[in-house]
Design an enzyme around this catalytic site. Structure first.
Site, PDB file in Angstrom:
ATOM      1  N   PHE A   8      -0.015 -10.583   5.359  1.00 10.84           N
ATOM      2  CA  PHE A   8      -0.894  -9.750   4.537  1.00 10.84           C
ATOM      3  C   PHE A   8      -0.223  -8.444   4.127  1.00 10.84           C
ATOM      4  O   PHE A   8       0.372  -7.748   4.962  1.00 10.84           O
ATOM      5  CB  PHE A   8      -2.163  -9.369   5.322  1.00 10.84           C
ATOM      6  CG  PHE A   8      -3.083 -10.515   5.624  1.00 10.84           C
ATOM      7  CD1 PHE A   8      -4.096 -10.871   4.743  1.00 10.84           C
ATOM      8  CD2 PHE A   8      -2.947 -11.231   6.800  1.00 10.84           C
ATOM      9  CE1 PHE A   8      -4.956 -11.916   5.031  1.00 10.84           C
ATOM     10  CE2 PHE A   8      -3.808 -12.279   7.101  1.00 10.84           C
ATOM     11  CZ  PHE A   8      -4.810 -12.628   6.215  1.00 10.84           C
ATOM     12  N   ASP A   9      -0.363  -8.114   2.855  1.00 17.22           N
ATOM     13  CA  ASP A   9      -0.173  -6.724   2.456  1.00 17.22           C
ATOM     14  C   ASP A   9      -1.286  -5.931   3.148  1.00 17.22           C
ATOM     15  O   ASP A   9      -2.269  -6.502   3.619  1.00 17.22           O
ATOM     16  CB  ASP A   9      -0.295  -6.619   0.931  1.00 17.22           C
ATOM     17  CG  ASP A   9      -0.256  -5.192   0.449  1.00 17.22           C
ATOM     18  OD1 ASP A   9       0.685  -4.470   0.801  1.00 17.22           O
ATOM     19  OD2 ASP A   9      -1.189  -4.793  -0.268  1.00 17.22           O
ATOM     20  N   PHE A  10      -1.156  -4.605   3.181  1.00 21.66           N
ATOM     21  CA  PHE A  10      -2.180  -3.823   3.869  1.00 21.66           C
ATOM     22  C   PHE A  10      -3.085  -3.060   2.900  1.00 21.66           C
ATOM     23  O   PHE A  10      -4.265  -3.363   2.768  1.00 21.66           O
ATOM     24  CB  PHE A  10      -1.538  -2.875   4.881  1.00 21.66           C
ATOM     25  CG  PHE A  10      -2.551  -2.274   5.809  1.00 21.66           C
ATOM     26  CD1 PHE A  10      -3.204  -3.072   6.738  1.00 21.66           C
ATOM     27  CD2 PHE A  10      -2.878  -0.933   5.743  1.00 21.66           C
ATOM     28  CE1 PHE A  10      -4.164  -2.541   7.588  1.00 21.66           C
ATOM     29  CE2 PHE A  10      -3.838  -0.393   6.590  1.00 21.66           C
ATOM     30  CZ  PHE A  10      -4.480  -1.194   7.517  1.00 21.66           C
ATOM     31  N   ASP A  11      -2.518  -2.079   2.199  1.00 17.10           N
ATOM     32  CA  ASP A  11      -3.318  -1.258   1.275  1.00 17.10           C
ATOM     33  C   ASP A  11      -3.933  -2.107   0.172  1.00 17.10           C
ATOM     34  O   ASP A  11      -3.224  -2.855  -0.511  1.00 17.10           O
ATOM     35  CB  ASP A  11      -2.437  -0.189   0.614  1.00 17.10           C
ATOM     36  CG  ASP A  11      -2.067   0.931   1.563  1.00 17.10           C
ATOM     37  OD1 ASP A  11      -2.763   1.106   2.567  1.00 17.10           O
ATOM     38  OD2 ASP A  11      -1.081   1.636   1.287  1.00 17.10           O
ATOM     39  N   ILE A 161      -0.202 -12.829   1.173  1.00 15.06           N
ATOM     40  CA  ILE A 161      -1.471 -12.466   0.540  1.00 15.06           C
ATOM     41  C   ILE A 161      -1.450 -10.984   0.167  1.00 15.06           C
ATOM     42  O   ILE A 161      -1.123 -10.139   1.005  1.00 15.06           O
ATOM     43  CB  ILE A 161      -2.644 -12.737   1.503  1.00 15.06           C
ATOM     44  CG1 ILE A 161      -2.674 -14.216   1.885  1.00 15.06           C
ATOM     45  CG2 ILE A 161      -3.982 -12.315   0.878  1.00 15.06           C
ATOM     46  CD1 ILE A 161      -3.273 -14.479   3.242  1.00 15.06           C
TER      47      ILE A 161
END
Length: 213
Positions: A8-11, A161
């Site tokens: 996963f990307d975060f922001d 993602i």
């Protein structure tokens, strides 16, 4: 192909930091370039690293501008972020199913950790890759490949993602499938241009994707 890991990307993907990022950029840019930037202009700065962005805007001044950005961002971080629906409960259920979870972000590790703490999700991730861990950030495949290496997962068994073109491109360049999130601030149509294999309308869509492999 089985799905054994989700990266996963975060922001803008797991934590809604859009207001925080835009307000931070506006604070820094209004001081340096009074009246030249609007909040809408700042949308294009969401995704690239701070170094890339400030190097484009003010070459030679990036270190000073990054320092100002980080100082204001940290000071206002907790009050300006918010949670997306069902993120943590979905992650908990996926982890309980044996899915490995990783963060692949263009943020520094300490800032990722702060966001994870606010989400209450620190314990859910096996690996987190931030700018401290790599020479090249997304859309370069290096962060995705490093996450796979640390997870011990083959690329065909993972999905990257995110809410930005950089996430989808980094995934594809690393040889993994990619998913966009429809809640991206830049919009679903923007992400579709980069041809992700999946588009999440809701975080819980991951259950079907994992089940189908």
């Amino acid at each position: 192909m089985a799905v054994k890991a989700l990266l996963f990307d975060f922001d803008g993907t797991l934590l809604n930091t859009n207001d925080l990022i835009i307000q931070t950029f506006m604070h820094v840019l209004n001081e340096r370039f009074p009246g030249q930037y609007s909040p809408k202009d700042c949308l294009k700065f969401i995704g690239p690293s701070l170094k890339q962005t400030f190097n484009d805007i003010a070459p030679g001044e990036e270190e000073a501008l990054i320092a100002k950005y980080r100082a204001w961002n940290i000071e206002h971080h907790d009050e300006l972020v918010s949670q997306y629906p069902d993120v943590v409960t979905t992650l908990e259920q996926l982890k309980a199913q044996g899915i490995r979870l990783a963060i692949v972000s263009t943020k520094r590790n300490d800032t990722i950790d702060r966001g994870l703490s606010i989400l209450g999700a620190t314990h859910l991730f096996d690996v987190r890759i931030g700018t401290d861990d790599v020479k090249n950030v997304k859309p370069d495949p290096e962060p995705v490949l490093l996450a796979l290496e640390r997870l011990g997962i083959d690329k065909e068994d993972a999905i990257m993602i995110g809410d930005n073109s950089h996430d989808i491109e980094a995934g594809h360049r690393a040889g993994v499938r990619a998913a966009g999130v429809a809640w991206a601030i830049k919009g679903e149509a923007y992400l579709q241009q980069y041809q992700p294999e999946y588009m999440l309308q809701h975080m819980t869509d991951l259950f079907d994707i994992v089940k189908e492999g």
